[in-house]
Design a protein around this motif. Structure first.
Motif, short mmCIF file in Angstrom:
data_model
loop_
_atom_site.label_atom_id
_atom_site.label_comp_id
_atom_site.label_asym_id
_atom_site.label_seq_id
_atom_site.Cartn_x
_atom_site.Cartn_y
_atom_site.Cartn_z
N LYS A 98 37.92 39.92 35.66
CA LYS A 98 37.60 40.32 35.95
C LYS A 98 38.10 39.82 37.64
CE LYS A 98 38.11 45.36 38.39
NZ LYS A 98 37.40 47.38 38.07
N ASP A 99 39.63 39.82 38.22
CA ASP A 99 39.71 38.59 39.31
C ASP A 99 38.86 39.52 41.02
OD1 ASP A 99 40.73 36.74 40.49
OD2 ASP A 99 42.26 37.89 41.25
N ASN A 100 37.98 40.25 40.94
CA ASN A 100 36.68 40.65 41.82
C ASN A 100 35.36 39.53 41.44
OD1 ASN A 100 36.35 42.17 40.29
ND2 ASN A 100 36.22 43.76 41.15
N VAL A 130 37.88 28.25 41.00
CA VAL A 130 39.30 29.30 40.29
C VAL A 130 39.47 30.08 41.82
CG1 VAL A 130 40.10 31.26 39.38
CG2 VAL A 130 39.38 29.35 38.18
N PRO A 131 40.73 30.66 42.52
CA PRO A 131 41.51 31.65 43.04
C PRO A 131 40.26 33.13 43.02
CG PRO A 131 43.40 30.44 43.07
CD PRO A 131 42.09 30.17 42.10
N THR A 132 39.68 33.59 43.96
CA THR A 132 39.35 34.83 43.64
C THR A 132 40.85 35.64 44.48
OG1 THR A 132 36.81 34.83 43.03
CG2 THR A 132 37.78 37.09 44.35
N THR A 133 41.17 37.08 44.50
CA THR A 133 41.44 37.64 44.95
C THR A 133 41.59 39.07 44.78
OG1 THR A 133 43.60 38.61 43.25
CG2 THR A 133 43.44 35.76 44.13
N ALA A 134 41.02 39.41 44.20
CA ALA A 134 40.77 40.95 44.21
C ALA A 134 42.02 41.86 44.80
CB ALA A 134 39.69 41.89 44.95
N ILE A 184 33.61 30.50 27.03
CA ILE A 184 34.62 30.20 27.54
C ILE A 184 35.49 30.47 28.77
CG2 ILE A 184 36.50 28.30 27.54
CD1 ILE A 184 35.03 27.56 25.43
N PRO A 185 35.75 30.84 29.97
CA PRO A 185 36.54 31.50 31.03
C PRO A 185 37.57 30.95 30.65
CG PRO A 185 35.42 29.84 31.81
CD PRO A 185 34.78 29.47 31.36
N MET A 186 38.61 31.69 30.15
CA MET A 186 40.34 31.31 30.09
C MET A 186 40.64 31.86 31.06
SD MET A 186 40.18 30.66 26.77
CE MET A 186 42.03 30.61 26.75
N GLY A 187 40.76 32.65 32.57
CA GLY A 187 41.35 32.77 33.77
C GLY A 187 41.29 34.24 34.37
N LYS A 188 41.42 34.59 34.96
CA LYS A 188 41.08 36.01 36.08
C LYS A 188 42.37 36.71 35.72
CE LYS A 188 38.34 35.76 38.38
NZ LYS A 188 38.38 35.04 39.94
N THR A 189 42.05 38.26 35.60
CA THR A 189 42.77 39.52 35.35
C THR A 189 43.21 40.56 36.37
OG1 THR A 189 40.92 40.56 34.51
CG2 THR A 189 42.56 39.39 32.55
N ASN A 190 44.56 41.36 35.85
CA ASN A 190 44.99 41.81 36.41
C ASN A 190 43.99 43.23 37.09
OD1 ASN A 190 46.87 43.82 39.10
ND2 ASN A 190 48.92 42.88 37.88
N MET A 191 44.32 44.13 38.55
CA MET A 191 43.35 45.15 38.71
C MET A 191 43.98 45.93 40.40
SD MET A 191 40.03 43.05 41.01
CE MET A 191 39.62 44.25 41.41
N ASP A 192 43.42 46.65 39.71
CA ASP A 192 43.83 48.06 40.56
C ASP A 192 43.17 47.27 42.88
OD1 ASP A 192 45.02 50.28 40.36
OD2 ASP A 192 43.10 51.16 39.83
N GLN A 193 43.63 47.20 43.67
CA GLN A 193 43.17 45.90 44.46
C GLN A 193 42.12 46.68 45.32
OE1 GLN A 193 45.37 45.93 48.51
NE2 GLN A 193 46.61 44.34 47.51
N PHE A 194 41.30 45.75 45.16
CA PHE A 194 40.11 45.81 45.75
C PHE A 194 38.95 46.97 44.50
CE2 PHE A 194 41.85 44.47 50.01
CZ PHE A 194 40.42 43.72 49.60
#
Length: 211
Positions: free
Chosen positions: A89-91, A97-101, A126-136
């Motif tokens: 999850k991208d928080n 790798v960028p973290t955006t939340a 093995i991490p494949m990537g960062k997934t979408n989410m509700d902002q913050f």
């Protein structure tokens, strides 16, 4: 790009199941290696869901290679998650790798992974990537991811919301809670304080009697 090569065989198709027991058994049997599985999975992810922004960032083969190259030839007790792909999850931080939340103006690139991510990688995952989410992570609906990504679609019925805040994780795995409730699936959720939180800081436990 030129990658370290252990083998030339490629998978014609992904295994029917990506469960930990079944992948481990296939690794032990020599059906394929982490390199072949992760390469095939990365190719599928690049073509899947082009109209559904599940992923905010997918690792390239060049970024993935060091993870499979760090593993031995076969699973062993030191790597209980040998070659198991996972999404973040991208928080939650993954080094380099960028973290955006799900907020472009908040984005930063960490030099260190969050504790829980370190534990997974140390176990062989093995991490494949960062997934979408509700902002913050501020919502249970999955509709609060702004441009340039936008909200995920429900993986079973696009007429329904995806649920959140872990919308991308749920759409990819159908195992996140509470979005999973909208997909008829169930999963496990760690207790608060058992693992460190998104940015690697300890999540404090509440003292007895504290409100």
């Amino acid at each position: 790009i030129k990658l370290p090569i252990r083998e030339t065989a490629m998978l014609d198709s992904l295994p029917k199941s990506l469960s930990i027991p079944e992948l481990t058994a296939q690794y032990l049997n020599g059906d394929f290696t982490p390199q072949t599985l992760i390469t095939a999975l990365a190719e599928q992810l690049a073509s899947d869901h082009q109209d559904n922004p599940i992923w905010l960032y997918r690792l390239t083969l060049e970024e993935l290679a060091p993870y499979w190259e760090a593993l031995p030839d076969k699973p062993n007790s030191e790597f209980p998650l040998y070659g198991i792909p996972f999404a973040i999850k991208d928080n939650i931080d993954l080094a380099g790798v960028p973290t955006t939340a799900a907020c472009p103006d908040f984005a930063y690139t960490p030099t260190e992974s969050a504790f829980v991510v370190k534990q997974l990688i140390a176990a062989g995952a093995i991490p494949m990537g960062k997934t979408n989410m509700d902002q913050f992570a501020t919502g249970l609906v999955g509709t609060r991811s702004p441009e340039p990504w936008g909200p995920c679609k429900n993986s079973l019925n696009e007429q329904y919301i995806s649920g959140g805040s872990s919308s991308g994780s749920a759409d990819r795995s159908r195992r996140s809670d509470p979005p999973a409730r909208r997909r008829g699936s169930r999963g496990l959720r760690g207790a608060g304080g058992a693992l460190r939180s998104a940015w690697g800081r300890a999540r404090p436990r509440r003292a007895a009697g504290e409100l």
